[in-house]
Design a protein around this motif. Structure first.
Motif, PDB file in Angstrom:
ATOM      1  N   LEU A 123       6.190  -9.548  -8.940  1.00 44.43           N
ATOM      2  CA  LEU A 123       5.923 -10.859  -9.538  1.00 44.43           C
ATOM      3  C   LEU A 123       7.016 -11.865  -9.195  1.00 44.43           C
ATOM      4  CD1 LEU A 123       4.702  -9.599 -13.010  1.00 44.43           C
ATOM      5  CD2 LEU A 123       3.330 -10.804 -11.316  1.00 44.43           C
ATOM      6  N   ASP A 124       8.245 -11.376  -8.959  1.00 39.23           N
ATOM      7  CA  ASP A 124       9.374 -12.263  -8.698  1.00 39.23           C
ATOM      8  C   ASP A 124       9.655 -12.455  -7.210  1.00 39.23           C
ATOM      9  OD1 ASP A 124       9.754 -12.440 -11.459  1.00 39.23           O
ATOM     10  OD2 ASP A 124      10.998 -10.635 -11.462  1.00 39.23           O
ATOM     11  N   LEU A 125       8.876 -11.837  -6.329  1.00 36.59           N
ATOM     12  CA  LEU A 125       9.126 -11.917  -4.892  1.00 36.59           C
ATOM     13  C   LEU A 125       8.664 -13.258  -4.327  1.00 36.59           C
ATOM     14  CD1 LEU A 125       7.985  -8.393  -3.636  1.00 36.59           C
ATOM     15  CD2 LEU A 125      10.307  -9.198  -4.051  1.00 36.59           C
ATOM     16  N   SER A 126       9.319 -13.651  -3.235  1.00 32.95           N
ATOM     17  CA  SER A 126       8.858 -14.843  -2.523  1.00 32.95           C
ATOM     18  C   SER A 126       7.576 -14.485  -1.776  1.00 32.95           C
ATOM     19  CB  SER A 126       9.928 -15.328  -1.546  1.00 32.95           C
ATOM     20  OG  SER A 126      10.067 -14.388  -0.486  1.00 32.95           O
ATOM     21  N   THR A 127       6.909 -15.480  -1.244  1.00 36.24           N
ATOM     22  CA  THR A 127       5.646 -15.254  -0.543  1.00 36.24           C
ATOM     23  C   THR A 127       5.853 -14.353   0.672  1.00 36.24           C
ATOM     24  OG1 THR A 127       4.887 -17.416  -1.277  1.00 36.24           O
ATOM     25  CG2 THR A 127       3.661 -16.392   0.509  1.00 36.24           C
ATOM     26  N   GLN A 128       6.931 -14.571   1.428  1.00 30.40           N
ATOM     27  CA  GLN A 128       7.190 -13.756   2.628  1.00 30.40           C
ATOM     28  C   GLN A 128       7.485 -12.305   2.257  1.00 30.40           C
ATOM     29  OE1 GLN A 128       6.622 -14.633   5.692  1.00 30.40           O
ATOM     30  NE2 GLN A 128       6.044 -16.676   4.994  1.00 30.40           N
ATOM     31  N   GLU A 129       8.259 -12.093   1.201  1.00 29.20           N
ATOM     32  CA  GLU A 129       8.572 -10.728   0.766  1.00 29.20           C
ATOM     33  C   GLU A 129       7.322 -10.034   0.236  1.00 29.20           C
ATOM     34  OE1 GLU A 129      11.582 -11.742  -2.034  1.00 29.20           O
ATOM     35  OE2 GLU A 129      13.216 -11.378  -0.619  1.00 29.20           O
ATOM     36  N   LEU A 130       6.514 -10.790  -0.512  1.00 28.75           N
ATOM     37  CA  LEU A 130       5.271 -10.223  -1.037  1.00 28.75           C
ATOM     38  C   LEU A 130       4.326  -9.874   0.107  1.00 28.75           C
ATOM     39  CD1 LEU A 130       3.578  -9.454  -3.513  1.00 28.75           C
ATOM     40  CD2 LEU A 130       2.657 -11.772  -3.484  1.00 28.75           C
ATOM     41  N   ARG A 131       4.302 -10.733   1.124  1.00 32.39           N
ATOM     42  CA  ARG A 131       3.450 -10.465   2.286  1.00 32.39           C
ATOM     43  C   ARG A 131       3.860  -9.158   2.963  1.00 32.39           C
ATOM     44  NH1 ARG A 131       0.648 -14.141   6.310  1.00 32.39           N
ATOM     45  NH2 ARG A 131       0.407 -12.835   8.140  1.00 32.39           N
ATOM     46  N   ALA A 132       5.153  -8.920   3.072  1.00 35.90           N
ATOM     47  CA  ALA A 132       5.632  -7.679   3.685  1.00 35.90           C
ATOM     48  C   ALA A 132       5.216  -6.468   2.849  1.00 35.90           C
ATOM     49  CB  ALA A 132       7.145  -7.729   3.843  1.00 35.90           C
ATOM     50  N   GLN A 133       5.317  -6.586   1.530  1.00 38.00           N
ATOM     51  CA  GLN A 133       4.937  -5.474   0.655  1.00 38.00           C
ATOM     52  C   GLN A 133       3.434  -5.221   0.699  1.00 38.00           C
ATOM     53  OE1 GLN A 133       7.008  -3.377  -0.901  1.00 38.00           O
ATOM     54  NE2 GLN A 133       8.607  -4.509   0.163  1.00 38.00           N
TER      55      GLN A 133
END
Length: 135
Positions: free
Chosen positions: A12-22
């Motif tokens: 929930l706290d990740l940036s869009t790029q980090e969330l995209r990687a996950q």
């Protein structure tokens, strides 16, 4: 960051790029829809909406690549996993006893072979044609 039910809380706290990687890792893992990770994701409606957006971006970025078909299949499976609803537990109820009614037998079909076959007509006579030589 690992993929697991406990890690989903931090997404929930990740940036869009980090969330995209996950999400890319999650899609590539091809986990079934009833897996604990998907259940943890579905508990957070805001995260579900962000992941849907990331999946749309992944679909657009896969367009034109050599693995486009495979990635689209994986992404559609991930979308289906987001849509899975867990039904509430059902109490085991006693099944009513059903009495079987006797099945009426079908009447036997009687074949009547005594009927005469229709008479065949004799073959038609084709008139003989004569051809004359041109003069």
């Amino acid at each position: 960051m690992a993929i697991g039910p406990s890690a989903v809380e931090r997404w929930l706290d990740l940036s869009t790029q980090e969330l995209r990687a996950q999400v890319t890792k999650l899609v590539s893992a091809r986990l079934p829809g009833d897996h604990a990770v998907w259940q943890a994701v579905r508990r957070h409606p805001a995260l579900v909406a962000r992941i849907r957006g990331v999946l749309s971006g992944l679909t657009a970025s896969a367009a034109g690549s050599k693995d486009e078909a495979m990635q689209k299949v994986w992404i559609s499976k991930a979308r289906q996993a987001l849509d899975v609803t867990t039904p509430p537990p059902v109490k085991a109820a006693r099944k009513p006893v059903v009495k079987e009614a006797p099945v009426p037998e079908a009447p036997e079909q009687v074949l009547d072979f005594a009927q005469p076959e229709p008479q065949r007509q004799p073959p038609k006579v084709i008139p003989t044609m004569l051809f004359q030589e041109p003069s």
